[in-house]
Scaffold this motif. Structure first.
Motif, PDB file in Angstrom:
ATOM      1  N   ASP A   3      -6.058  -1.839  -4.644  1.00 46.39           N
ATOM      2  CA  ASP A   3      -5.591  -2.450  -3.679  1.00 46.39           C
ATOM      3  C   ASP A   3      -6.658  -3.073  -2.695  1.00 46.39           C
ATOM      4  O   ASP A   3      -7.659  -2.615  -1.864  1.00 46.39           O
ATOM      5  CB  ASP A   3      -4.808  -1.254  -2.694  1.00 46.39           C
ATOM      6  CG  ASP A   3      -4.162  -1.803  -1.414  1.00 46.39           C
ATOM      7  OD1 ASP A   3      -3.870  -2.995  -1.144  1.00 46.39           O
ATOM      8  OD2 ASP A   3      -3.913  -1.130  -0.562  1.00 46.39           O
ATOM      9  N   GLU A  56      -9.626  -2.192   2.903  1.00 40.78           N
ATOM     10  CA  GLU A  56      -8.968  -1.195   3.977  1.00 40.78           C
ATOM     11  C   GLU A  56      -9.909   0.186   3.473  1.00 40.78           C
ATOM     12  O   GLU A  56      -9.929   0.525   2.128  1.00 40.78           O
ATOM     13  CB  GLU A  56      -7.795  -0.716   3.588  1.00 40.78           C
ATOM     14  CG  GLU A  56      -6.527  -1.371   4.778  1.00 40.78           C
ATOM     15  CD  GLU A  56      -5.489  -0.997   4.407  1.00 40.78           C
ATOM     16  OE1 GLU A  56      -4.785  -0.518   5.376  1.00 40.78           O
ATOM     17  OE2 GLU A  56      -4.709  -1.306   3.475  1.00 40.78           O
ATOM     18  N   THR A  61       0.951  -1.173   0.088  1.00 41.84           N
ATOM     19  CA  THR A  61      -0.159   0.004  -0.081  1.00 41.84           C
ATOM     20  C   THR A  61       0.911   1.249   0.130  1.00 41.84           C
ATOM     21  O   THR A  61       0.549   2.122  -0.708  1.00 41.84           O
ATOM     22  CB  THR A  61      -0.887  -0.047   1.143  1.00 41.84           C
ATOM     23  OG1 THR A  61      -1.690  -1.252   1.336  1.00 41.84           O
ATOM     24  CG2 THR A  61      -1.920   1.038   1.381  1.00 41.84           C
TER      25      THR A  61
HETATM   26 MG    MG Z   1      -2.058  -2.881   2.121  1.00 44.34          MG
END
Ligand code: MG
Ligand code: ATP
Length: 237
Positions: free
Chosen positions: A134, A69, A45
């Motif tokens: 991601d 996330e 990330t």
């Molecule tokens: Mg990550």
């Protein structure tokens, strides 16, 4: 420097990761799709955010498509680096799209075809030059037809190339021997490693594949600094 070399250098997308561009002939190739993979906490990330911050610095809009996330947590975690993230988010040079929220609340699974159509719609709408997903591997948990992936992913990658968008697919590394379709279809694969040596955590980066670029595939030392990840020329041990 020869003129040919200068022209070649113009045609590169700087990664935003100090030391990485020297390993990949000056940066990523525009319009290509790359996989960045690694175990938990290896820096995927962070690398993705450095890539978008570098674009934003040069007035190229970046789009971060988040799966699990949430964008606010990602931004908060990234604020400890001196990357100017908050300013870029406020000026909309970096835009987040919480695709995880959409997919979870849709409460139904999609086919690969539908998923890639949705992704292309989002990417087109945002009109970004740099895109980070991601994590790409998490899509597996949202699809109905796992067997249809390769063909649709191939179509998606082709489409991205025609749109002149440089994309990083962040991917969880499940096993160092198991290569999923994106490893084969992507133009490059960067692996982030961490391992223990004499009770010390050692971090390293490896260019596993980079089409059209002569490169060294050996492990290189990598560290987290105040600027995010920095890559060094030497071996990690
Ligand atoms: Mg990550
Ligand atoms: N200054 C630092 N020194 C050592 N380790 C650090 C430092 N800064 C961050 N880290 C490590 O990097 C991790 C964060 O990196 P990042 O979130 O980019 O990894 P990731 O590969 O995306 O992880 P995940 O698989 O959980 O999504 C932290 O969890 C921490 O372990």
């Amino acid at each position: 420097m020869y003129v040919g070399e200068l022209l070649k250098n113009l045609d590169r997308i700087p990664s935003g990761v100090p030391g990485l561009d020297e390993l990949i002939g000056g940066g990523f190739l525009p319009g290509r799709v790359y996989v960045v993979t690694g175990p938990p906490g290896s820096g995927k990330t962070t690398l993705g955010m450095q890539f978008l911050a570098e674009g934003a610095k040069n007035d190229e809009k970046g789009l971060f498509i988040a799966l699990f996330e949430t964008p606010d947590i990602i931004v908060r975690d990234m604020l400890r680096y001196n990357l100017g993230i908050l300013e870029y988010v406020n000026s909309k040079k970096i835009v987040f799209y919480d695709l995880g929220e959409i997919l979870l609340s849709a409460n139904r699974e999609l086919s690969w075809d539908e998923l890639f159509k949705l992704l292309l719609e989002i990417i087109k709408r945002e009109n970004a030059k740099r895109v980070v997903i991601d994590s790409f591997s998490l899509f597996e948990s949202f699809v109905t037809n796992p067997e249809g992936k390769k063909k649709e992913l191939g179509r998606f990658v082709r489409k991205l190339r025609t749109m002149d968008i440089t994309t990083l697919l962040l991917s969880e590394m499940l096993s160092s021997e198991k290569y999923t379709d994106e490893y084969y279809l992507a133009d490059g694969v960067i692996v982030l490693h961490h391992f223990m040596r004499n009770y010390q955590m050692v971090r390293a980066i490896q260019i596993l594949k980079m089409r059209g670029v002569p490169h060294d595939s050996n492990l290189k030392r990598m560290r987290f600094t105040n600027e995010g990840i920095t890559v060094y020329k030497e071996a990690p041990i």
